[in-house]
Each structure stands twice: as C-alpha cells, then as structure tokens.
Design a protein around this motif. Structure first.
Motif, PDB file in Angstrom:
ATOM      1  N   GLY A 180      46.555  54.882  19.874  1.00 26.79           N
ATOM      2  CA  GLY A 180      46.116  54.344  18.584  1.00 26.79           C
ATOM      3  C   GLY A 180      45.335  53.060  18.807  1.00 26.79           C
ATOM      4  N   LEU A 181      44.075  53.195  19.256  1.00 31.68           N
ATOM      5  CA  LEU A 181      43.258  51.996  19.532  1.00 31.68           C
ATOM      6  C   LEU A 181      42.937  51.251  18.245  1.00 31.68           C
ATOM      7  N   GLY A 182      42.639  51.997  17.182  1.00 27.90           N
ATOM      8  CA  GLY A 182      42.310  51.368  15.893  1.00 27.90           C
ATOM      9  C   GLY A 182      41.192  50.363  16.049  1.00 27.90           C
ATOM     10  N   ASN A 183      41.422  49.182  15.532  1.00 24.94           N
ATOM     11  CA  ASN A 183      40.444  48.103  15.596  1.00 24.94           C
ATOM     12  C   ASN A 183      40.359  47.498  16.997  1.00 24.94           C
ATOM     13  N   GLY A 184      41.388  47.731  17.796  1.00 24.49           N
ATOM     14  CA  GLY A 184      41.409  47.201  19.164  1.00 24.49           C
ATOM     15  C   GLY A 184      42.149  45.881  19.306  1.00 24.49           C
ATOM     16  N   ARG A 185      42.873  45.485  18.259  1.00 22.41           N
ATOM     17  CA  ARG A 185      43.547  44.174  18.330  1.00 22.41           C
ATOM     18  C   ARG A 185      44.664  44.166  19.370  1.00 22.41           C
ATOM     19  N   THR A 186      45.520  45.181  19.319  1.00 24.27           N
ATOM     20  CA  THR A 186      46.610  45.182  20.305  1.00 24.27           C
ATOM     21  C   THR A 186      46.061  45.517  21.697  1.00 24.27           C
ATOM     22  N   ASP A 231      42.385  57.428  20.720  1.00 21.19           N
ATOM     23  CA  ASP A 231      42.247  57.496  19.254  1.00 21.19           C
ATOM     24  C   ASP A 231      41.430  58.743  18.919  1.00 21.19           C
ATOM     25  N   ARG A 232      41.405  59.084  17.653  1.00 22.21           N
ATOM     26  CA  ARG A 232      40.613  60.258  17.257  1.00 22.21           C
ATOM     27  C   ARG A 232      39.149  60.050  17.588  1.00 22.21           C
ATOM     28  N   GLU A 233      38.686  58.825  17.323  1.00 23.09           N
ATOM     29  CA  GLU A 233      37.303  58.447  17.634  1.00 23.09           C
ATOM     30  C   GLU A 233      37.297  56.945  17.868  1.00 23.09           C
ATOM     31  N   VAL A 234      36.224  56.447  18.450  1.00 25.77           N
ATOM     32  CA  VAL A 234      36.149  55.011  18.722  1.00 25.77           C
ATOM     33  C   VAL A 234      35.650  54.295  17.471  1.00 25.77           C
ATOM     34  N   ARG A 235      36.509  53.424  16.930  1.00 26.36           N
ATOM     35  CA  ARG A 235      36.114  52.650  15.750  1.00 26.36           C
ATOM     36  C   ARG A 235      36.495  51.186  15.926  1.00 26.36           C
ATOM     37  N   SER A 236      36.667  50.791  17.182  1.00 24.56           N
ATOM     38  CA  SER A 236      37.143  49.441  17.467  1.00 24.56           C
ATOM     39  C   SER A 236      36.003  48.430  17.424  1.00 24.56           C
ATOM     40  N   TYR A 237      36.394  47.184  17.296  1.00 22.33           N
ATOM     41  CA  TYR A 237      35.473  46.052  17.404  1.00 22.33           C
ATOM     42  C   TYR A 237      34.812  46.150  18.776  1.00 22.33           C
ATOM     43  N   SER A 238      33.502  45.911  18.852  1.00 22.36           N
ATOM     44  CA  SER A 238      32.793  46.223  20.101  1.00 22.36           C
ATOM     45  C   SER A 238      33.379  45.504  21.318  1.00 22.36           C
TER      46      SER A 238
END
Ligand code: SAM
Length: 159
Positions: free
Chosen positions: A36-42, A59-66
């Motif tokens: 669960g990458l999500g935004n990439g905060r953790t 994650d399903r797709e990459v949607r994290s902060y660059s």
C-alpha cells in the motif's frame, strides 16, 4: 472522537510503531516490504529509518508523490493479493501493510488473504506491522509502544 482525531491518531501510531521496530529489524537481514504505497508517506519514513535497505512497495498503480516513488525495480503494481505471491519466501525483515479501508465489508475480504501473505513473505523473526489485525498462529503479537492504544494499529513477530 472525530474522524480527523481518529486519522491523526492512526498516523501517529503508524509512525511510532515504525520507529519502535527499527532496532528489531536492524538485527535481521532481508528487504522491507511496503504493502500500500499510497501517497508514499510511510515509504518515505521507511527509507529514512532504514537507509541502505531494499524497500519494495506495492500498490494497484503508482500515485505517490514523485519524490516518494520507488525506483521501477522496487515498485510492484497490481492487486497485492496476486502480485504479493511472487514475494512469498523472499525472507523480508519487515512487512508493513497499510491497506485497510475503514469499510468492514472490504476489509473482511482483505483479511481472507493478507495474514497468510504476511506470514509467507517474512523471515522467521521478521516483523509485521499492519493497519488490520493479522490472526495467524505464526504471528506473535508484540507489545505496542507506549501511547499506541490497543487495536489502533497491529504489531507482530513471525515465529
Ligand atoms: N501508507 C501510505 C502512505 O503513507 O502514503 C498510504 C496507504 S493508503 C491508506 C492504501 C493504499 O493501498 C492505496 O493506495 C490503495 O490503492 C492500496 N491498496 C489497497 N488494497 C490494495 C490491493 N489489494 N492491491 C493493491 N493495492 C492496494
């Protein structure tokens, strides 16, 4: 408690637990898995507390902060239920799963496969950190850091 309070407490628990397991994880070889990458905060926090360690994110797709996006070789897209299977036996020192939704019906389905996957990816002695409870005999609950209320976030050692 408002949803805002509850959200803040969950993130605080996440951070406090990740900080608390650093020493335990540092005693074990193996990659760190971020389900669960999500935004990439953790993911960003894991990079900070485990410098030099391979961290594989899913994650399903990459949607994290660059700036919080893993290199391609350490980013696995697709449904973790399937994509995680290729990592069973990898001997991870730490697996963190932040894929709960707060919707009981959706989380109930996740709980039909996530606990088994966490067991499968961890080396013996490895650490599981999860937003959902992982009810498996191979996962022994560890005492939570002080300040983290029971049931807010979950912490186990793979035995
Ligand atoms: N820990 C992240 C952070 O700090 O930014 C937030 C993770 S967010 C709460 C949960 C993520 O898990 C979402 O991006 C969602 O797409 C992903 N996710 C949930 N279930 C999944 C599944 N079965 N397969 C792939 N990704 C999943």
């Amino acid at each position: 408690m408002s949803r805002l309070d509850s959200f803040i407490r969950r993130l605080t628990a996440q951070r406090d637990i990740l900080n608390a397991v650093v020493e335990l994880v540092n005693g074990t070889e193996g990659p760190v898995l971020e389900f669960g990458l999500g935004n990439g905060r953790t993911y960003d926090h894991l990079r900070e507390v485990f410098p030099g360690r391979r961290i594989v994110a899913f994650d399903r797709e990459v949607r994290s902060y660059s700036l919080s996006t893993p290199p391609t070789e350490n980013m696995v897209t697709g449904d973790i239920r399937e994509s995680g299977q290729a990592f069973v036996g990898i001997g991870a020192a730490l697996a963190h799963a932040d894929i709960g939704t707060g919707h009981d019906n959706i989380d109930a389905i996740t709980l039909t496969w996530l606990p088994q996957l966490m067991v499968g990816v961890l080396v013996k002695g490895g650490i599981a950190v999860s937003g959902l409870p992982l009810d498996r005999p191979e996962l022994e609950p560890i005492v939570l850091p002080s300040g983290v209320k029971e049931g807010r976030y979950y912490l186990y050692r793979r035995i």
